[in-house]
Design an enzyme around this catalytic site. Structure first.
Site, PDB file in Angstrom:
ATOM      1  N   ARG A   1     -10.271 -11.551   2.893  1.00  0.00           N
ATOM      2  CA  ARG A   1     -11.202 -12.604   2.462  1.00  0.00           C
ATOM      3  C   ARG A   1     -10.544 -13.988   2.532  1.00  0.00           C
ATOM      4  O   ARG A   1     -11.232 -14.995   2.666  1.00  0.00           O
ATOM      5  CB  ARG A   1     -11.719 -12.299   1.058  1.00  0.00           C
ATOM      6  CG  ARG A   1     -10.694 -12.340  -0.045  1.00  0.00           C
ATOM      7  CD  ARG A   1     -11.137 -11.569  -1.272  1.00  0.00           C
ATOM      8  NE  ARG A   1     -11.158 -10.134  -1.018  1.00  0.00           N
ATOM      9  CZ  ARG A   1     -11.532  -9.210  -1.912  1.00  0.00           C
ATOM     10  NH1 ARG A   1     -11.948  -9.591  -3.109  1.00  0.00           N
ATOM     11  NH2 ARG A   1     -11.516  -7.928  -1.606  1.00  0.00           N
TER      12      ARG A   1
ATOM     13  N   LYS B   1       0.833  -1.197   0.000  1.00  0.00           N
ATOM     14  CA  LYS B   1       0.000   0.000   0.000  1.00  0.00           C
ATOM     15  C   LYS B   1       0.869   1.249   0.000  1.00  0.00           C
ATOM     16  O   LYS B   1       1.944   1.266   0.624  1.00  0.00           O
ATOM     17  CB  LYS B   1      -0.871   0.047   1.264  1.00  0.00           C
ATOM     18  CG  LYS B   1      -1.955  -0.988   1.377  1.00  0.00           C
ATOM     19  CD  LYS B   1      -2.688  -0.816   2.699  1.00  0.00           C
ATOM     20  CE  LYS B   1      -3.772  -1.858   2.912  1.00  0.00           C
ATOM     21  NZ  LYS B   1      -4.926  -1.644   2.038  1.00  0.00           N
TER      22      LYS B   1
END
Length: 459
Positions: free
Chosen positions: A312, A238
């Site tokens: 997830r 990121k």
């Protein structure tokens, strides 16, 4: 001390809650001293106005309650008065509907929340005594559960990694007589949680699956919370601006723990299980890579097209475990996608379910307790978007469309077979100060779920 006092204080100051269009009639019934004082300060009954007013028999407080349109633009309106009025104990002198009184007392209680682990701040000094008909224990249980959620999210990752999150769960288990088991480090591979291990193995802070159980009778409820204690994005690193709030990436775990605390405090007649895959998504030589293919607990293979879509993955293994026990209700909560924030903003908790009864019950419950949620579609035609060329599933479909929906569809594959499943894609953060919600961590959806449980689980 409870955020909402359980005992009466001596000589509480009466608090009058006055709507704007009824203010003139209310004022006409007050003493000349009160009328003159209110005229002097130009009080109108507008939402957010509050004042302590001298009277012949002692002071009284008055809080403006605006009109229906102004109240529709927010919630916890008396929390504004809590911040404006001088320190002291106040008691409601205006009869409010039970549900409104609960919301306003809870909002006042949450105004007393402080995160002071690292810096001393002003202590709570304004208290609202609940009316006699209010279930004070219930309001306190909700307030204390919400405070736990906020504390966990607000704590920086240096002090809230997988080990500290485990310690929090163990403390809860001791407090309420629950059990807690943890599958740690390489044992995750031996116990068939390969994706939890893959996401967390690059960190020196060992990944783990935390499993807490409470209750011996009643229907079964399993809560699964994303416990990514910090997310660098992995090898798909990121940028700094996107990494800045990643201490809140365990907001799903924090929220289910807050909800679990509420359930256990209220001693609901159900059997509760809480599963938290707790990891740190870090960068090192053994980090999982783009284009890797992972085999999940369920046996489905997953092609990794973005290591920043890790939440997830850890939830998938935990959901697969949860389904093996066939609970009556299965709920997952995660700070999962930026797409959900684009869709509904930071204040609404979007949720997915194929259970229409749960969806309508939850929507009604959310309105009752001022905990906004919004149903999003499990749009089955989008399934092909999560099916790549060389594996069963793609963890990060290309194109950017329907990002929250495709993430939810991914999770539904691992919850397949559940009697009733719902997934919440929450934000877990209050970006600007609002009544009863300072900037920082915040629970979303938990109070709505708590309100809906008696109906959906037939308690």
């Amino acid at each position: 001390m409870p955020l909402l006092p359980r005992t009466d204080a001596s000589d509480p100051i009466p608090l009058h809650v006055v709507e704007r269009d009824r203010f003139a009639d209310w004022k006409a019934g007050q003493s000349q001293t009160v009328r003159s004082w209110l005229d002097r300060i130009a009080f109108t009954g507008a939402l957010g106005e509050a004042a302590l007013v001298p009277d012949d028999n002692g002071p009284l407080a008055v809080a403006g309650y605006g009109d229906r349109d102004s109240r529709a633009r927010g919630r916890f309106h008396l929390a504004l008065a809590a911040r404006t009025l001088p320190p002291g104990h106040y008691s409601l002198a205006t009869e409010l509907p039970a549900q409104v009184a609960e919301e306003e007392c809870l909002g006042w209680a949450l105004t007393n929340y402080r995160f002071d682990r690292y810096k001393e701040g002003a202590q709570a000094s304004s208290w609202l005594l609940p009316p006699d008909f209010l279930d004070t224990d219930r309001v306190n249980a909700i307030a204390e559960g919400e405070a736990l959620t906020r504390d966990l999210i607000n704590t920086p990752s240096s002090d809230m990694g997988p080990e500290e999150l485990e310690a929090t769960v163990r403390d809860l288990a001791v407090e309420f007589g629950a059990t807690c088991e943890v599958t740690l480090g390489d044992t995750l591979l031996a116990e068939n949680f390969p994706m939890i291990h893959a996401v967390g193995r690059a960190s020196p802070r060992a990944p783990r699956l935390i499993d807490m159980r409470w209750g011996d009778t009643g229907p079964t409820l399993t809560l699964v919370g994303k416990g990514v204690c910090f997310d660098t994005g992995g090898l798909n690193l990121k940028p700094g601006a996107s990494m800045g709030l990643m201490k809140k990436d365990m907001g799903g775990a924090a929220t289910v723990l807050g909800l679990a605390r509420m359930i256990m405090s209220l001693r609901l007649d159900l059997r509760l299980r809480v599963l938290i895959p707790a990891v740190e998504n870090s960068v090192s030589g053994n980090a999982f890579r783009p284009q890797d293919v992972l085999t999940s607990r369920k046996g489905l293979t997953v092609e990794i097209n973005n290591t920043d879509a890790e939440g997830r993955l850890v939830l998938a293994d935990a959901l697969a475990l949860a389904v093996e026990e066939d609970p009556d209700m299965l709920i997952s909560m995660a700070t999962l996608t930026g797409a959900a924030r684009v869709a509904v903003g930071p204040d609404i908790a979007p949720f997915y379910t194929d259970n229409g009864v749960f969806a309508s019950t939850l929507a009604n419950a959310a309105e009752q307790v001022a905990d906004p949620v919004w149903r999003m579609p499990f749009h089955t035609p989008y399934e092909k978007m999560i099916e790549p060329m060389i594996a069963d599933l793609d963890n990060a479909p290309k194109g950017g469309f329907a990002g929250s929906i495709t993430a939810a569809l991914f999770l539904r594959r691992f919850a397949e077979g559940a009697r009733s499943y719902a997934h919440f894609d929450i934000y877990g953060w209050q970006p600007t100060a609002a009544p009863a919600r300072p900037v920082g961590g915040v629970g979303q959806g938990a109070r709505a779920i708590l309100q809906a449980l008696p109906e959906v689980l037939y308690l």
